[in-house]
Scaffold this motif. Structure first.
Motif, PDB file in Angstrom:
ATOM      1  N   ILE A 129       0.920  -0.890  -0.016  1.00 41.86           N
ATOM      2  CA  ILE A 129       0.416   0.160   0.271  1.00 41.86           C
ATOM      3  C   ILE A 129       0.994   1.225  -0.082  1.00 41.86           C
ATOM      4  CG2 ILE A 129      -1.661   1.340   1.378  1.00 41.86           C
ATOM      5  CD1 ILE A 129      -2.643  -1.003   2.480  1.00 41.86           C
ATOM      6  N   ILE A 130       2.336   1.481   0.381  1.00 44.68           N
ATOM      7  CA  ILE A 130       3.605   2.652  -0.324  1.00 44.68           C
ATOM      8  C   ILE A 130       4.280   1.680  -0.106  1.00 44.68           C
ATOM      9  CG2 ILE A 130       2.446   3.755   2.503  1.00 44.68           C
ATOM     10  CD1 ILE A 130       4.330   2.136   4.226  1.00 44.68           C
ATOM     11  N   ASP A 131       5.285   2.347  -0.846  1.00 45.62           N
ATOM     12  CA  ASP A 131       6.526   2.401  -0.899  1.00 45.62           C
ATOM     13  C   ASP A 131       7.821   2.192  -0.420  1.00 45.62           C
ATOM     14  OD1 ASP A 131       6.265   4.679  -2.459  1.00 45.62           O
ATOM     15  OD2 ASP A 131       5.925   4.095  -4.088  1.00 45.62           O
ATOM     16  N   HIS A 132       7.439   3.373  -0.262  1.00 44.99           N
ATOM     17  CA  HIS A 132       8.701   3.824   1.743  1.00 44.99           C
ATOM     18  C   HIS A 132      10.206   4.636   0.215  1.00 44.99           C
ATOM     19  CE1 HIS A 132      10.577   4.400   5.168  1.00 44.99           C
ATOM     20  NE2 HIS A 132      11.941   3.445   3.977  1.00 44.99           N
ATOM     21  N   ALA A 295       4.014  12.018  10.347  1.00 46.63           N
ATOM     22  CA  ALA A 295       4.728  11.968   9.022  1.00 46.63           C
ATOM     23  C   ALA A 295       3.539  11.257   8.309  1.00 46.63           C
ATOM     24  CB  ALA A 295       6.343  11.613   9.439  1.00 46.63           C
ATOM     25  N   THR A 296       3.439  11.311   7.463  1.00 43.23           N
ATOM     26  CA  THR A 296       2.625   9.967   6.357  1.00 43.23           C
ATOM     27  C   THR A 296       3.279   9.785   4.712  1.00 43.23           C
ATOM     28  OG1 THR A 296       1.367  11.529   4.878  1.00 43.23           O
ATOM     29  CG2 THR A 296       0.972  11.999   7.422  1.00 43.23           C
ATOM     30  N   GLU A 297       2.957   8.633   4.489  1.00 47.06           N
ATOM     31  CA  GLU A 297       2.947   8.067   3.421  1.00 47.06           C
ATOM     32  C   GLU A 297       1.268   7.469   3.092  1.00 47.06           C
ATOM     33  OE1 GLU A 297       5.816   5.324   2.595  1.00 47.06           O
ATOM     34  OE2 GLU A 297       5.606   5.280   0.139  1.00 47.06           O
ATOM     35  N   GLY A 298       0.887   7.886   1.692  1.00 49.54           N
ATOM     36  CA  GLY A 298      -1.187   6.932   1.266  1.00 49.54           C
ATOM     37  C   GLY A 298      -1.747   7.526   2.779  1.00 49.54           C
ATOM     38  N   TYR A 333      13.331  10.383  -0.006  1.00 45.60           N
ATOM     39  CA  TYR A 333      12.833  11.798   0.031  1.00 45.60           C
ATOM     40  C   TYR A 333      12.131  12.075   1.398  1.00 45.60           C
ATOM     41  CZ  TYR A 333      14.354  11.185  -4.704  1.00 45.60           C
ATOM     42  OH  TYR A 333      14.993  10.585  -5.753  1.00 45.60           O
ATOM     43  N   ILE A 334      12.564  13.751   1.921  1.00 49.22           N
ATOM     44  CA  ILE A 334      11.528  13.777   2.822  1.00 49.22           C
ATOM     45  C   ILE A 334      10.988  15.520   2.478  1.00 49.22           C
ATOM     46  CG2 ILE A 334      11.553  15.217   5.032  1.00 49.22           C
ATOM     47  CD1 ILE A 334      14.390  13.450   5.908  1.00 49.22           C
TER      48      ILE A 334
END
Ligand code: SF4
Length: 579
Positions: A129-132, A295-298, A333-334
């Protein structure tokens, strides 16, 4: 005709699990909490006393209640008596609101919540679901559980403290002048310390007691009156000195509580007064609150922290430190908005962490505009001669290098500037457009080379296709999470006091948002009415029968079912005969 309804029918208790819908949030919560390793719960084990409720159970019910927007301990207790989800998760146990409240603010729960976030992230990575690739950082302010009028301002305390020093020195000098008390040994000639004030108070008390004795012993009325008037000043001075001691202690305590902040709330000492976006009082009044960083992703929150200072720039480095130490390794990447763009932050990400910052700076948008690019008075548009190190102003004058200048901010970060100066600006017809320097002074230019290079690096990165696309995701990744938290979950105010307790509550709320989103996703994927899913099915004949049986209809009459089964058999026979 009615459906069968009989209150006198004997009903045997059934496992509540069967009453829950497939892919219910309770199952997601259960699976997630069960994935936490057993060692994480070791701190909760007590060898003496009554056996406690299992922390897994407490964690599950608190998470479930938060996911239903229930944040009050008493309401969570009530939910345990009438929500099937909660009953199933608690397996019939009904902890009281005191137990629930104690559990959710327990310092040991902090580690459990951290584990919860780590396990949740692993699950997301495993399910692809997320790819980091990148993390998206942003912050918001959430109101503290404190009264809006309980402010203490650092400036006011400093002013009162200065006045107190002045008054105490004045009164001490007066006492010495009138020879009421002998001179005491002072640490500093500018200020009387608390111990010194206490010593003065002791001496004054002795003097006043002497006067009291004299009054008692004296029989003559006029004489007593005279002594009483002599006692007046030392008695008043003693009262004031005692007041100074109390106030001095209070101010010292206030300064301890402030730390680096400019204010605090008397109800919740860790809360700072800050400007909130949501100004429901409509008067711009500052309210006690906390600066929440995520801090989020997706659109899933992967890490969080709470800060007392309202500016995002100062929270960035400690937040990245916390992510690396407690949550996960930073991706390549930040990504963050212009609120985080500073020389110190860019330096930290590039030099200390070897990552790529996709963070804009304050003037980034302005610089892209045609008006800015065509403005001859913007120093960015001035011609620079690298060989001889000078700038050329709109009047054609050279601004040559004069000296280096260092500026250190109050947090100890030093910026180095190269100062350039024009030859003569006195008769320049463009002066009013170019500088606000006093008449007779020439235009000076402060150039921070490192900052200029960092800005150039960011501009290049954001103009590249791959990194530019990642930055564009920021708005649809981290920003909606605050929307989910505040508008959907209705979490707009903390219900506990103190930073560590607030941190626990925030983790519960953010995980509740994550779980709601994750549950909605899997429910959507398994929904037969979902067009995305149906599109995949296409004309696949083998899916005909399962599709029919997965109908959402709750009640189907037996005759109707039989008729459709017959139709289905005929249809399958027809398909096979064709093949
Ligand atoms: S004020 Fe000085 S620096 Fe500015 S345009 Fe005139 S001469 Fe050049």
């Amino acid at each position: 005709m009615y459906q069968n309804y009989n209150m006198n029918q004997l009903v045997l208790p059934i496992d509540l699990e069967v009453k829950l819908q497939e892919n219910d949030i309770a199952f997601v919560i259960n699976d997630l909490v069960e994935s936490i390793p057993e060692e994480a719960f070791e701190n909760f084990l007590r060898k003496t006393g009554r056996p406690s409720y299992h922390p897994r159970m407490m964690l599950k019910i608190t998470l479930c209640a938060y996911s239903q927007s229930v944040f009050s301990g008493r309401k969570i207790e009530a939910l345990l008596k009438d929500s099937i989800r909660m009953m199933w998760l608690a397996q019939g146990y009904e902890p009281s609101y005191r137990t629930i409240n104690r559990f959710r603010v327990d310092p040991d729960v902090q580690e459990l919540l951290r584990q919860l976030f780590i396990q949740f992230r692993c699950q997301l990575v495993e399910e692809k679901i997320i790819d980091h690739d990148a993390i998206f950082i942003d912050g918001t302010k959430i109101e503290a559980n404190a009264n809006k009028f309980t402010f203490v301002w650092k400036k006011a305390v400093k002013n009162y403290s200065e006045k107190l020093i002045e008054n105490s020195n004045k009164i001490y000098d007066e006492l010495l002048e009138k020879e009421i008390i002998p001179e005491i040994k002072r640490e500093s000639p500018d200020e009387l310390s608390i111990t010194e004030l206490e010593e003065i108070a002791e001496r004054l008390e002795e003097t006043v007691n002497d006067y009291n004795k004299k009054i008692e012993e004296c029989e003559l009325g006029s004489e007593r009156k005279k002594i009483r008037s002599e006692r007046k000043f030392p008695k008043q001075a003693l009262k004031r000195i005692k007041d100074f001691i109390d106030r001095k202690k209070k101010y010292a305590q206030d300064m301890d509580i402030f730390g680096e902040r400019n204010s605090y709330s008397k109800t919740d000492h860790d809360a700072t007064f800050m400007r909130m976006k949501d100004d429901y009082m409509r008067n711009g009044q500052l309210k006690p609150g906390y600066n929440v960083q995520i801090a989020t992703e997706g659109q899933y929150t992967l890490a969080y922290d709470v800060f007392p200072n309202p500016t995002d720039t100062r929270t960035f480095i400690p937040f990245l430190d916390k992510i690396e130490k407690h949550f996960f390794d930073l991706p390549d990447y930040i990504v963050a908005d212009a609120g985080y763009g500073s020389e110190q932050n860019y330096h930290d990400v590039l030099e200390n962490r070897n990552r790529t910052p996709l963070i804009t700076y304050n003037s980034y948008r302005k610089e892209q505009k045609r008006k800015y690019k065509n403005d001859p008075f913007k120093t960015d548009n001035w011609e620079y001669n690298g060989e001889h190190d000078y700038y050329v102003c709109p009047n054609g004058q050279k601004l040559t290098f004069q000296y280096f200048f260092n500026r250190t901010d109050r947090y100890g970060f030093t910026r180095e500037f190269r100062v350039y100066q024009s030859e003569n600006c006195n008769d320049c017809p463009l002066r009013s457009h170019c500088t606000k320097a006093k008449e007779g002074n020439n235009r000076r230019l402060f150039i921070n080379k490192k900052w200029e290079e960092q800005k150039e690096y960011i501009r290049t990165k954001l103009s590249e296709e791959e990194t530019g696309d990642i930055y564009k995701k920021r708005k649809i990744d981290v920003e909606p999470v605050f929307g989910f938290l505040k508008a959907n979950l209705s979490f707009t105010r903390f219900s506990v006091r103190g930073k560590s307790k607030v941190e626990n509550e925030l983790a519960f709320a953010l995980m509740a948002v994550n779980l709601r989103k994750y549950t909605a996703k899997i429910q959507n994927e398994n929904n037969p009415n979902n067009p995305k899913q149906n599109r995949n099915c296409g004309n696949n004949n083998s899916m005909l029968i399962p599709q029919f049986f997965s109908s959402k209809t709750g009640y189907v009459p037996a005759s109707f079912l039989l008729f459709f089964v017959q139709c289905q058999i005929v249809l399958v026979g027809f398909i096979f005969s064709r093949e």
